[in-house]
Write an enzyme that holds these catalytic residues in place. Structure first.
Site, PDB file in Angstrom:
ATOM      1  N   CYS A 175      -6.804  -7.695   7.465  1.00  0.00           N
ATOM      2  CA  CYS A 175      -6.744  -7.889   6.010  1.00  0.00           C
ATOM      3  C   CYS A 175      -6.006  -9.171   5.655  1.00  0.00           C
ATOM      4  O   CYS A 175      -5.281  -9.221   4.660  1.00  0.00           O
ATOM      5  CB  CYS A 175      -6.104  -6.701   5.314  1.00  0.00           C
ATOM      6  SG  CYS A 175      -7.113  -5.247   5.388  1.00  0.00           S
ATOM      7  N   HIS A 198      -1.193 -10.794   3.143  1.00  0.00           N
ATOM      8  CA  HIS A 198      -2.190  -9.729   3.268  1.00  0.00           C
ATOM      9  C   HIS A 198      -3.075  -9.826   2.015  1.00  0.00           C
ATOM     10  O   HIS A 198      -2.614 -10.260   0.962  1.00  0.00           O
ATOM     11  CB  HIS A 198      -1.425  -8.404   3.280  1.00  0.00           C
ATOM     12  CG  HIS A 198      -2.243  -7.182   3.553  1.00  0.00           C
ATOM     13  ND1 HIS A 198      -2.999  -6.577   2.592  1.00  0.00           N
ATOM     14  CD2 HIS A 198      -2.399  -6.451   4.673  1.00  0.00           C
ATOM     15  CE1 HIS A 198      -3.589  -5.508   3.114  1.00  0.00           C
ATOM     16  NE2 HIS A 198      -3.248  -5.407   4.382  1.00  0.00           N
ATOM     17  N   GLN A 207       5.819  -4.540   5.621  1.00  0.00           N
ATOM     18  CA  GLN A 207       6.056  -4.634   7.063  1.00  0.00           C
ATOM     19  C   GLN A 207       7.523  -4.690   7.430  1.00  0.00           C
ATOM     20  O   GLN A 207       7.863  -4.666   8.609  1.00  0.00           O
ATOM     21  CB  GLN A 207       5.364  -5.897   7.619  1.00  0.00           C
ATOM     22  CG  GLN A 207       3.863  -5.856   7.575  1.00  0.00           C
ATOM     23  CD  GLN A 207       3.288  -4.731   8.417  1.00  0.00           C
ATOM     24  OE1 GLN A 207       3.899  -4.271   9.380  1.00  0.00           O
ATOM     25  NE2 GLN A 207       2.109  -4.263   8.050  1.00  0.00           N
ATOM     26  N   ASP A 239       6.479  -8.693  -0.833  1.00  0.00           N
ATOM     27  CA  ASP A 239       5.706  -7.614  -0.215  1.00  0.00           C
ATOM     28  C   ASP A 239       6.512  -7.141   0.996  1.00  0.00           C
ATOM     29  O   ASP A 239       6.552  -7.826   2.023  1.00  0.00           O
ATOM     30  CB  ASP A 239       4.327  -8.144   0.190  1.00  0.00           C
ATOM     31  CG  ASP A 239       3.538  -7.131   1.006  1.00  0.00           C
ATOM     32  OD1 ASP A 239       4.054  -6.014   1.254  1.00  0.00           O
ATOM     33  OD2 ASP A 239       2.405  -7.448   1.412  1.00  0.00           O
ATOM     34  N   LYS A 243       4.317   2.975   6.144  1.00  0.00           N
ATOM     35  CA  LYS A 243       4.755   1.949   7.092  1.00  0.00           C
ATOM     36  C   LYS A 243       6.264   2.055   7.327  1.00  0.00           C
ATOM     37  O   LYS A 243       6.879   1.196   7.933  1.00  0.00           O
ATOM     38  CB  LYS A 243       4.365   0.561   6.588  1.00  0.00           C
ATOM     39  CG  LYS A 243       2.845   0.349   6.655  1.00  0.00           C
ATOM     40  CD  LYS A 243       2.451  -1.049   6.274  1.00  0.00           C
ATOM     41  CE  LYS A 243       1.051  -1.398   6.705  1.00  0.00           C
ATOM     42  NZ  LYS A 243      -0.009  -0.911   5.847  1.00  0.00           N
TER      43      LYS A 243
END
Lengths: 147, 404
Positions: free
Chosen positions: B362, B121, B201, B198, B224
């Site tokens: 993104c 991202h 998600q 990261d 999220k």
């Protein structure tokens, strides 16, 4: 709510499928890129000016049906117009897309773009090409050459 | 597992209509919805015990501080960190990554290398690009295959003694790929590099154990994982966080201030300048409680089943292409038609009450890699059902009809 066919009118679908004046122009007086970073729609406009008139215009690009059809309809409309005249026309289109005023009859085929009023997220798609053209015609920058 | 009916009742928004049709929410990779327990926790705080945290001597401040710090403890336990000192509250995964880039990144010297995968991202590319430009570092891209998986052989080859940091996403927001991060972390550590994951998600789809993963940093986004927007967290190993300079300066992050010198506060407060997002933190704590009550073994099976159903149904639509084919996938499927732009798809399915995302998500480098300008993306959560997918498929057939 309005029906989807108010947005995707036959004129729009037709101009999306067979965009008019679509193609790169080798010797344009002005080349301007319009980019909508939100959705990635990208168009490049080519304009030739003769005696303050838009004597030639074409575009290339990728985008949704609304942005391609709007670009196509625009090139058809402004071809042969005086610069002043096309700037005035931009203002009319801009007003049509963004206000709730009754739609002016003299816009002809371009009235088919009025459906986006009901879809605020799509107004930018319809106005991308117009903003690009207006910016070129109103800017005092030197003529951008492709050579 | 009969996930749907009971689970759906936890999420009041799923009851509403959009354009006179029942909402079908398939935009979970952009933001998940909130369960009633999170909404109630936030509203209870706002109505009954709002006050600034820390240092206050009055009752309200004690109540809000306790709730605030208990959220930190919940996160620490949930992700199996060693101490609350390793949990920094942030605005979201983006800020979490930015803290590491701008603070930890200061230790990098000219010629050092930072590795970032091609499927990141923008939030896990741009902060690194910026620090690389500033400090004359090299930004190295880990390539992906057409299937949408990191090419592990290439990754191993690119790793070298100059590699100082590796930044990878746990789950790709555009392709749904679950990356083999445990293996990659191990490989990076062998070369002495630090790894930031990261996790934006991943958190709503699987249980995370930072100790087992042995990652150095893990970035989380509240919204999220069923919490409110504007709140997230950064996990970092204590010994790394300890050595890092503060990221922002002001109140809360200090122990003592005079005009000659300021002594910074201890962890985690050193990284939490200013009055924090207290209601967000309390909402995040309630979201962790919610996650704690889920059985992720069941959820994984249920979601995989849904994803397979979705992909099978999508492929039955002629002219539709799915982007990427990772073996391990979670939550997300990106797709497109050859002649219909993603935004037209998005508008038309919205008319049927279906929320999906359209655009570059993104992640423009991925779009460039697949040579597309935009895709449509359906992303699921455990509250989605086969019926949701049937409605989407029907709506996609309408898209085809209009553009036929």
């Amino acid at each position: 709510m309005t029906d989807l066919t108010d947005l995707y009118k036959q004129v729009i679908l037709d101009h999306n499928k067979n965009p008019r004046n679509f193609g790169r122009m080798k010797k344009a007086d002005k080349v301007i890129e319009g980019f909508n970073p939100l959705c990635g729609d990208k168009i490049t406009l080519y304009v030739c000016l003769k005696k303050n008139t838009l004597s030639k215009i074409s575009f290339i690009g990728t985008g949704c049906a609304i942005s391609i059809a709007s670009s196509s309809l625009m090139t058809e409309k402004v071809l042969g117009m005086k610069i002043d005249e096309s700037i005035l026309f931009f203002n009319k289109i801009h007003k049509m897309l963004t206000s709730n005023d009754p739609i002016n009859d003299d816009l002809g085929k371009l009235n088919s773009l009025a459906g986006v009023r009901e879809y605020p997220t799509r107004i930018k798609c319809a106005s991308l090409a117009w903003h690009a053209l207006n910016q070129t015609l109103t800017s005092k920058d030197k003529v951008i050459s492709t050579e | 597992m009969n996930s749907s009916s009971q689970t759906r009742k936890d999420f009041p928004i799923l009851e509403r209509n959009i354009n006179n049709k029942p909402l079908v929410y398939l935009d979970n990779a952009a933001s998940t919805q909130r369960p009633l327990s999170v909404i109630n926790a936030v509203s209870n705080y706002e109505m009954n015990y709002h006050s600034n945290v820390h240092r206050g001597v009055h009752k309200l401040s004690e109540l809000s501080t306790n709730a605030f710090e208990s959220s930190r403890n919940k996160i620490k336990n949930y992700i199996n960190a060693e101490s609350e000192r390793e949990i920094i509250f942030t605005r979201g995964a983006t800020e979490s990554i930015n803290i590491v880039a701008s603070s930890f990144g200061q230790s990098f010297k000219s010629g050092d290398e930072i590795m970032v995968s091609q499927m990141e991202h923008h939030s896990n590319i741009v902060p690194w690009q910026n620090i690389c430009k500033k400090n004359n570092l090299k930004l190295i891209m880990i390539p992906i295959s057409k299937d949408g998986e990191i090419i592990l052989d290439e990754f191993a080859k690119l790793l070298n003694s100059n590699t100082k940091l590796v930044a990878i996403t746990h789950v790709s927001n555009a392709l749904g790929t679950i990356n083999p991060i445990k293996k990659m972390i191990h490989q990076a550590h062998e070369k002495g590099a630090v790894v930031i994951i990261d996790g934006a998600q991943a958190m709503s789809h699987m249980k995370i154990d930072v100790t087992e993963l042995d990652c150095d940093f893990y970035a989380m986004s509240g919204h999220k994982m069923f919490a409110p927007t504007g709140i997230g967290a950064l996990y970092g190993k204590e010994k790394l966080l300890d050595g890092m300079p503060p990221y922002q300066f002001g109140g809360e992050m200090i122990l003592s201030v005079n005009f000659k010198e300021t002594i910074y506060n201890e962890l985690p407060y050193k990284f939490e300048a200013g009055t924090p997002n207290i209601s967000g933190v309390i909402g995040l704590g309630a979201a962790i409680d919610y996650l704690n009550n889920l059985n992720f073994d069941d959820i994984k099976k249920y979601e995989l089943n849904l994803l397979n159903y979705l992909s099978e149904k999508l492929l039955q639509i002629s002219g539709l292409k799915i982007i990427g084919k990772p073996k391990n996938r979670s939550g997300v499927i990106s797709f497109m038609f050859d002649n219909i732009h993603a935004h037209d798809i998005g508008t038309i399915v919205d008319k049927e009450g279906v929320a999906i995302r359209t655009g570059h998500h993104c992640a423009q480098p991925i779009m460039d890699f697949y040579e597309v300008s935009a895709t449509a993306r359906a992303s699921i959560a455990h509250y989605n059902t086969k019926n949701d997918i049937d409605v989407l498929i029907e709506a996609l057939n309408k898209v085809k009809e209009i553009f036929s």
